[in-house]
Design a protein around this motif. Sequence first.
Motif, PDB file in Angstrom:
ATOM      1  N   ALA A 190       0.830  -1.206   0.000  1.00  0.00           N
ATOM      2  CA  ALA A 190       0.000   0.000   0.000  1.00  0.00           C
ATOM      3  C   ALA A 190       0.868   1.262   0.000  1.00  0.00           C
ATOM      4  CB  ALA A 190      -0.941  -0.011   1.206  1.00  0.00           C
ATOM      5  N   CYS A 191       1.980   1.226   0.721  1.00  0.00           N
ATOM      6  CA  CYS A 191       2.931   2.358   0.686  1.00  0.00           C
ATOM      7  C   CYS A 191       3.400   2.605  -0.743  1.00  0.00           C
ATOM      8  CB  CYS A 191       4.165   2.071   1.533  1.00  0.00           C
ATOM      9  SG  CYS A 191       3.921   2.027   3.314  1.00  0.00           S
ATOM     10  N   ILE A 192       3.790   1.519  -1.400  1.00  0.00           N
ATOM     11  CA  ILE A 192       4.339   1.630  -2.754  1.00  0.00           C
ATOM     12  C   ILE A 192       3.284   2.174  -3.706  1.00  0.00           C
ATOM     13  CG2 ILE A 192       5.176   0.253  -4.702  1.00  0.00           C
ATOM     14  CD1 ILE A 192       6.599  -1.532  -2.564  1.00  0.00           C
ATOM     15  N   ALA A 193       2.062   1.668  -3.592  1.00  0.00           N
ATOM     16  CA  ALA A 193       0.984   2.157  -4.455  1.00  0.00           C
ATOM     17  C   ALA A 193       0.773   3.652  -4.236  1.00  0.00           C
ATOM     18  CB  ALA A 193      -0.305   1.383  -4.175  1.00  0.00           C
ATOM     19  N   GLY A 194       0.817   4.065  -3.002  1.00  0.00           N
ATOM     20  CA  GLY A 194       0.608   5.486  -2.705  1.00  0.00           C
ATOM     21  C   GLY A 194       1.695   6.354  -3.293  1.00  0.00           C
ATOM     22  N   ILE A 195       2.944   5.934  -3.110  1.00  0.00           N
ATOM     23  CA  ILE A 195       4.069   6.748  -3.592  1.00  0.00           C
ATOM     24  C   ILE A 195       4.065   6.811  -5.115  1.00  0.00           C
ATOM     25  CG2 ILE A 195       6.583   6.922  -3.693  1.00  0.00           C
ATOM     26  CD1 ILE A 195       6.584   5.558  -0.865  1.00  0.00           C
TER      27      ILE A 195
END
Lengths: 142, 142, 142, 142
Positions: free
Chosen positions: B127-132
Amino acid sequence: MTLDLGAARTIVAAARDHGRRADLNALTVVVLDAGGHVVAAEREDGASIKRFEIAFGKAHGALALGMGSRSLMARAEQQAYFITAATFAAGGALVPVPGGVLILDQDDATVGAVGISGDTSDADEAACIAGIEASGFTPKAD
Amino acid sequence: MTLDLGAARTIVAAARDHGRRADLNALTVVVLDAGGHVVAAEREDGASIKRFEIAFGKAHGALALGMGSRSLMARAEQQAYFITAATFAAGGALVPVPGGVLILDQDDATVGAVGISGDTSDADEAACIAGIEASGFTPKAD
Amino acid sequence: MTLDLGAARTIVAAARDHGRRADLNALTVVVLDAGGHVVAAEREDGASIKRFEIAFGKAHGALALGMGSRSLMARAEQQAYFITAATFAAGGALVPVPGGVLILDQDDATVGAVGISGDTSDADEAACIAGIEASGFTPKAD
Amino acid sequence: MTLDLGAARTIVAAARDHGRRADLNALTVVVLDAGGHVVAAEREDGASIKRFEIAFGKAHGALALGMGSRSLMARAEQQAYFITAATFAAGGALVPVPGGVLILDQDDATVGAVGISGDTSDADEAACIAGIEASGFTPKAD
């Protein structure tokens, strides 16, 4: 009635919108639940680095003693040593100036608090009130 | 290039949207600037009370040592005592499991970090990666 | 524009040179980046043992609230309880007397702060200003 | 014989020069006096935000127990709970991996310590030793 993320986001957006319309300095807005835990926070560009902690401390202090941070200021002016002691007792996060406002539901139960830092304490408090009113809850600033 | 509130809000929204599409548990998302200070945070309904602090600790730990929190976990598995010591040295906020991801600009300079807590560590990291990625910045998870 | 180690070393050297020319007591000079993290520090011989922490607290306090520590002193004289609370909220490092000066770039963005302790607060502040001016940045003492 | 600022600056410069010649990552170098107080520090560009605290913890830990931090690591591998307890007892700054080296004078008296963080622990320690040797003092890494 509880304070969900949707309501917290409404409070943050409305408080910031108030700040822009009133031409306030960059605001940091923190919304806590009834247990004093972060639900939502935003720091506007240009704010100094510890504004989150100051805003958190206003809201957390309000919840800690069950009164808006304006009342914490009144107590600090009468008995600074009590507020210092309460700050220790509460774990360090209690900032006794206006800008920490309780969020009440229709039964006057506390469901959370908003803390804002960035402009004058009075202006910070007005932004808290604008945010809470936009959410349909009732603000308690003192 | 700096991480402004607009970018931070994009990261939070896209990380949460990823969570809903992947049917993850309630997520708490915290975005920090390069200095480790809160820019934006949201805690989804149903999250437990200290998820903000856990998510903050993942992001703050990543910034503290300049590596994604997945690498902090690898170090913890090799030298738990180093990670314990670094946690003390960093002031207490360093959570060495995946879900703390550095935000890099186009010159590979670190402009901030995202921390997420709520589902499995691997899912939090995704989810972090998707957000960034939605913000146009580059994630560094290890 | 960022504050790199080269600029920080220039600030330290020029501040100390000012101190020697003005015949000040032994100075401790601490340069922080915009996030409040140490870039460079030197403590002159004869300084007492906690001068690093005092100088750090002046610079860190300036960054915490976005104003030179001279303004923190003015606030402390009006509302000591606020400065006490902000000190807790900021994690303990906020020393509200002159000698903590913000470092601004040509766009008036804050890129760091200098803290100095050792002589009178006014003399400490003058050394901060001399250091910052030698680096080509702009000092903001209040 | 005492460790003055001139010697501390020599140590910092020589340690950093070693780092550049050995092509190490960005180093943060902290020199403490015999009492564990900061004399000089420099953080090279690109270092992550808590490297000062990590380097400080290596040097402070060495002074805390009177042995180089390599010996602290050996103890941590045998008795992690002792090192954790000593970290609490010492106030939180004790990082038990190589890179914290005692500075001895010609009588083998401890006059301070150097802590370095940024590359591998072994490389950090080698830079400490290079710095101390350049100053004419004797390093004690274990």
